[in-house]
Design a protein around this motif. Structure first.
Motif, mmCIF file in Angstrom:
data_model
loop_
_atom_site.group_PDB
_atom_site.id
_atom_site.type_symbol
_atom_site.label_atom_id
_atom_site.label_comp_id
_atom_site.label_asym_id
_atom_site.label_seq_id
_atom_site.Cartn_x
_atom_site.Cartn_y
_atom_site.Cartn_z
ATOM 1 N N LEU A 31 0.814 -1.219 0.105
ATOM 2 C CA LEU A 31 -0.021 -0.057 0.007
ATOM 3 C C LEU A 31 0.851 1.128 -0.228
ATOM 4 O O LEU A 31 1.334 1.687 1.289
ATOM 5 C CB LEU A 31 -0.864 -0.041 1.216
ATOM 6 N N PRO A 32 1.214 1.682 -1.172
ATOM 7 C CA PRO A 32 2.184 2.731 -1.378
ATOM 8 C C PRO A 32 2.059 4.040 -0.848
ATOM 9 O O PRO A 32 2.736 4.919 -1.062
ATOM 10 C CB PRO A 32 2.647 2.575 -2.741
ATOM 11 N N GLN A 33 0.870 4.454 -0.239
ATOM 12 C CA GLN A 33 0.441 5.656 0.090
ATOM 13 C C GLN A 33 0.551 6.876 -0.940
ATOM 14 O O GLN A 33 1.087 7.954 -0.666
ATOM 15 C CB GLN A 33 1.277 6.085 1.506
ATOM 16 N N LYS A 34 -0.112 6.527 -1.955
ATOM 17 C CA LYS A 34 -0.183 7.412 -3.318
ATOM 18 C C LYS A 34 -1.435 7.364 -3.720
ATOM 19 O O LYS A 34 -2.329 6.271 -3.154
ATOM 20 C CB LYS A 34 0.640 6.908 -4.284
ATOM 21 N N VAL A 35 -2.084 8.138 -4.375
ATOM 22 C CA VAL A 35 -3.336 8.146 -4.827
ATOM 23 C C VAL A 35 -3.235 7.785 -6.460
ATOM 24 O O VAL A 35 -2.205 8.202 -7.018
ATOM 25 C CB VAL A 35 -4.038 9.319 -4.672
ATOM 26 N N ALA A 36 -4.413 7.349 -7.220
ATOM 27 C CA ALA A 36 -4.349 7.111 -8.542
ATOM 28 C C ALA A 36 -3.615 8.454 -9.499
ATOM 29 O O ALA A 36 -2.870 8.113 -10.322
ATOM 30 C CB ALA A 36 -5.674 6.651 -9.015
ATOM 31 N N ASN A 37 -4.016 9.521 -9.260
ATOM 32 C CA ASN A 37 -3.432 10.616 -10.319
ATOM 33 C C ASN A 37 -1.743 10.821 -9.716
ATOM 34 O O ASN A 37 -1.379 11.760 -10.481
ATOM 35 C CB ASN A 37 -4.250 11.986 -9.648
ATOM 36 N N GLN A 38 -1.144 10.277 -8.682
ATOM 37 C CA GLN A 38 0.024 10.484 -8.453
ATOM 38 C C GLN A 38 0.852 9.079 -8.903
ATOM 39 O O GLN A 38 2.115 9.276 -9.090
ATOM 40 C CB GLN A 38 0.298 10.440 -7.135
ATOM 41 N N TRP A 39 0.212 8.172 -9.537
ATOM 42 C CA TRP A 39 1.019 7.162 -9.854
ATOM 43 C C TRP A 39 1.386 7.244 -11.324
ATOM 44 O O TRP A 39 0.240 6.600 -11.967
ATOM 45 C CB TRP A 39 0.131 5.679 -9.349
ATOM 46 N N GLU A 40 2.204 6.959 -11.785
ATOM 47 C CA GLU A 40 2.729 7.149 -13.082
ATOM 48 C C GLU A 40 2.674 5.828 -13.760
ATOM 49 O O GLU A 40 3.408 4.810 -13.140
ATOM 50 C CB GLU A 40 4.013 7.824 -13.217
ATOM 51 N N VAL A 41 1.884 5.604 -14.738
ATOM 52 C CA VAL A 41 2.116 4.304 -15.617
ATOM 53 C C VAL A 41 1.746 4.648 -17.161
ATOM 54 O O VAL A 41 1.117 5.350 -17.422
ATOM 55 C CB VAL A 41 0.938 3.342 -14.898
ATOM 56 N N ASN A 42 2.641 4.051 -18.059
ATOM 57 C CA ASN A 42 2.343 4.133 -19.372
ATOM 58 C C ASN A 42 2.158 5.488 -19.874
ATOM 59 O O ASN A 42 1.393 5.929 -20.756
ATOM 60 C CB ASN A 42 1.010 3.363 -19.692
ATOM 61 N N GLY A 43 3.004 6.421 -19.441
ATOM 62 C CA GLY A 43 3.106 7.914 -19.772
ATOM 63 C C GLY A 43 2.051 8.682 -19.518
ATOM 64 O O GLY A 43 1.824 9.754 -19.688
#
Length: 147
Positions: free
Chosen positions: A67-79
């Protein structure tokens, strides 16, 4: 939303949607072995919870590992971000890292005796395929051994 535990790491840019679960050394499907009765509780996820992605018609069992303590708009994936890939979920939804149950059983047979999350760096080092999800896209089907 508050999270329990986690390391806050963002992994390197991930592969496309279809290959996120691909392990170059092994490619295994997971049989559904968990009772799929969904819990009504709104509690946060924790290490060891068994979940499934609510999108597929025949979901596979997964284990919450970080549980990385990040929210979806902070998690970078596929550009982009995880929020970009999941427009039905709020952008501030918590990120949950999961591994297919069968894969995790082989990687760490005694995972259900462990009390701590698995650091993402360790999963990457050991070549264990994992996947980030917005929490609202996951349904808990069995409680963690820590509950």
């Amino acid at each position: 939303m508050p999270r329990k535990g986690g390391g806050g790491q963002t992994p390197p840019e991930e592969a496309d949607e279809e290959s996120v679960w691909t392990n170059p050394e092994q490619d295994r499907a997971t049989p559904g072995g968990i009772d799929r009765a969904v819990y009504d509780e709104e509690d946060d996820f924790m290490y060891g919870d068994i979940v499934y992605d609510e999108v597929p018609a025949d979901p596979e069992d997964r284990v919450v590992v970080n549980l990385p303590q990040k929210v979806a708009n902070q998690w970078e994936v596929n550009g982009g971000t995880l929020a970009d890939q999941n427009p039905a979920c709020p952008p501030e939804d918590d990120v949950v890292i999961v591994v297919l149950l069968e894969e995790f059983d082989e990687y760490m047979p005694n995972w259900d005796q462990r009390e701590e999350e698995i650091p993402l760096e360790q999963l990457e080092k050991d070549n264990v395929p994992y996947r980030p999800y917005p929490s609202m896209r996951l349904d808990r089907v069995a409680d963690s051994h820590l509950r």
